[in-house]
Design an enzyme around this catalytic site. Sequence first.
Site, mmCIF file in Angstrom:
data_model
loop_
_atom_site.group_PDB
_atom_site.id
_atom_site.type_symbol
_atom_site.label_atom_id
_atom_site.label_comp_id
_atom_site.label_asym_id
_atom_site.label_seq_id
_atom_site.Cartn_x
_atom_site.Cartn_y
_atom_site.Cartn_z
ATOM 1 N N ARG A 1 -7.198 3.709 -5.683
ATOM 2 C CA ARG A 1 -8.236 4.276 -4.823
ATOM 3 C C ARG A 1 -8.254 5.787 -5.015
ATOM 4 N NH1 ARG A 1 -9.141 5.983 0.670
ATOM 5 N NH2 ARG A 1 -6.893 6.291 0.787
ATOM 6 N N HIS B 1 7.403 -8.174 -1.639
ATOM 7 C CA HIS B 1 7.175 -7.338 -0.443
ATOM 8 C C HIS B 1 8.091 -7.774 0.714
ATOM 9 C CE1 HIS B 1 3.647 -5.235 -1.866
ATOM 10 N NE2 HIS B 1 2.823 -6.246 -1.803
ATOM 11 N N LYS C 1 0.806 -1.232 0.000
ATOM 12 C CA LYS C 1 0.000 0.000 0.000
ATOM 13 C C LYS C 1 0.842 1.287 0.000
ATOM 14 C CE LYS C 1 -3.215 -1.073 -0.800
ATOM 15 N NZ LYS C 1 -3.380 -1.775 -2.125
ATOM 16 N N GLY D 1 -4.980 7.832 -4.538
ATOM 17 C CA GLY D 1 -3.656 8.223 -5.006
ATOM 18 C C GLY D 1 -3.247 9.612 -4.544
ATOM 19 N N SER E 1 -4.784 3.541 3.503
ATOM 20 C CA SER E 1 -4.849 2.832 2.224
ATOM 21 C C SER E 1 -5.081 1.334 2.476
ATOM 22 C CB SER E 1 -3.535 3.059 1.460
ATOM 23 O OG SER E 1 -3.586 2.457 0.205
ATOM 24 N N THR F 1 2.070 -0.483 -7.269
ATOM 25 C CA THR F 1 1.486 -0.481 -8.613
ATOM 26 C C THR F 1 2.118 0.626 -9.451
ATOM 27 O OG1 THR F 1 -0.550 -1.092 -7.444
ATOM 28 C CG2 THR F 1 -0.764 -0.526 -9.783
ATOM 29 N N TRP F 2 2.253 1.781 -8.850
ATOM 30 C CA TRP F 2 2.835 2.945 -9.531
ATOM 31 C C TRP F 2 4.297 2.694 -9.875
ATOM 32 C CZ3 TRP F 2 3.397 8.427 -6.868
ATOM 33 C CH2 TRP F 2 3.604 9.399 -7.866
HETATM 34 P P1 A3P Z 1 -4.566 5.121 -1.773
HETATM 35 O O1 A3P Z 1 -5.272 3.946 -1.157
HETATM 36 O O2 A3P Z 1 -4.073 6.106 -0.745
HETATM 37 O O3 A3P Z 1 -5.348 5.770 -2.858
HETATM 38 P P2 A3P Z 1 0.038 -0.412 -3.699
HETATM 39 O O4 A3P Z 1 0.159 -0.289 -5.164
HETATM 40 O O5 A3P Z 1 1.341 -0.589 -2.996
HETATM 41 O O6 A3P Z 1 -0.987 -1.408 -3.308
HETATM 42 O O7 A3P Z 1 -0.427 1.010 -3.169
HETATM 43 C C1 A3P Z 1 -1.722 1.429 -3.416
HETATM 44 C C2 A3P Z 1 -1.789 2.927 -3.269
HETATM 45 O O8 A3P Z 1 -1.149 3.547 -4.389
HETATM 46 C C3 A3P Z 1 -3.228 3.393 -3.301
HETATM 47 O O9 A3P Z 1 -3.245 4.560 -2.482
HETATM 48 C C4 A3P Z 1 -3.444 3.687 -4.760
HETATM 49 O O10 A3P Z 1 -4.531 4.536 -5.023
HETATM 50 C C5 A3P Z 1 -2.103 4.352 -5.096
HETATM 51 N N1 A3P Z 1 -1.779 4.307 -6.520
HETATM 52 C C6 A3P Z 1 -2.017 3.324 -7.411
HETATM 53 N N2 A3P Z 1 -1.573 3.672 -8.628
HETATM 54 C C7 A3P Z 1 -1.038 4.909 -8.522
HETATM 55 C C8 A3P Z 1 -0.435 5.813 -9.440
HETATM 56 N N3 A3P Z 1 -0.292 5.511 -10.709
HETATM 57 N N4 A3P Z 1 -0.022 6.998 -8.968
HETATM 58 C C9 A3P Z 1 -0.146 7.329 -7.663
HETATM 59 N N5 A3P Z 1 -0.728 6.532 -6.750
HETATM 60 C C10 A3P Z 1 -1.161 5.319 -7.160
#
Ligand code: A3P
Length: 347
Positions: free
Chosen positions: A300, A146, A81, A302, A176, A85-86
């Site tokens: 969600r 992870h 979290k 971001g 998150s 993904t980013w």
């Molecule tokens: P939020 O829940 O605060 O929106 P992970 O990828 O480690 O599971 O992390 C998920 C978090 O990264 C979520 O945060 C998600 O919305 C956010 N996220 C996913 N893709 C993103 C992107 N391209 N840019 C910025 N934040 C992103």
Amino acid sequence: MDTAKICKAEVVSKFHDVEESWDDEFKSLVQTFPKEKSWTGSNFYFYQGFWCPSIVLRAVIAFQKHFQACDSDIIVSTFPKCGTTWLKALTFSTLYRNQFAWDENPLLTFGPHQLVRFLEYDLYLNNPFPDLQNVCVYQPRLLSTHLPYASLPTSIKDSNSKIVFICRNPLDMFISLWSFLYMLGDESLEPLSLDEAFDKFYHGIYAYGPFFDHVLGYWKASQENPNKILFLKYEDLKEDINSQLKNLAMFLGVPFTDDEEKQGVVEEIAKICSFENLKEVEVNKKGVHISGIPHTGFFRKGKVGDWSNYLTPFMVERLEKLIQEKMHSSGLTFNLSSKTSKDITSA
Ligand code: A3P
């Protein structure tokens, strides 16, 4: 039942049934590990200093035992979290940018988790000897985990492979995570209230927790060996993605050329990997990850500072104290908000 509900039911049952598939030898090994109920009612096992979700425990051990790193491997390592993904999307697009036509970026057709596959949450999940030669279409291999630094397979630590790590301020990470697991709950499983979740979070009981041990493990390793580990923070990427991308490209050994910079390649990568763009890509709006988690669950809000919409002043105070206590003299700080740039600094 609609698709979203089927997904939720499948994830929850996967998490619950896994222990029934364990053989006696593995069950007796696991009996020696401290155990806690996870936020969704399955089990966490305290293994090598972190709370390992039961669903991946076997895969973690297989990954540690059998994975052989190549010197050219790039490992995206993250705390859940915190922007996995980013970072997968950014690393993929930067590393392989000369291996596909720009308007055919695979991110337009596949999700970041399909392109940069998790080792324990995917490749080793149902197979102790996955065929790693054929899972990476592009070279060098780009894989993800992870796992804490101390628990990485020795071959990753001892080879010339590189690690890109990302973490995030723990207040946003907590919200998150709670929102993510809330999404996983179904009618038969009441999600934890924020108060209940906070109590577990405060005591470090969540997947791969405690957060501070994990993050400081990578922080120290990156200070000792900055050519091997690039330590990134979600908030820094949000603040200045172009500089962070240039830094990432340099670290990966594929710096942007002057021509690329003039042509706006850096901005293009930032744009295609942006939250707003990825969230709207068809594949990210439907379907499920191999672990059973719907792709939509990875997108969600971001934002930096969303915690302020959920946490009570009492919770914030406790977390601020915890951050001070845990990060004391580490030199690592977190931005808690994009607006006020309020910092939690170490003493
Ligand atoms: P939020 O829940 O605060 O929106 P992970 O990828 O480690 O599971 O992390 C998920 C978090 O990264 C979520 O945060 C998600 O919305 C956010 N996220 C996913 N893709 C993103 C992107 N391209 N840019 C910025 N934040 C992103």
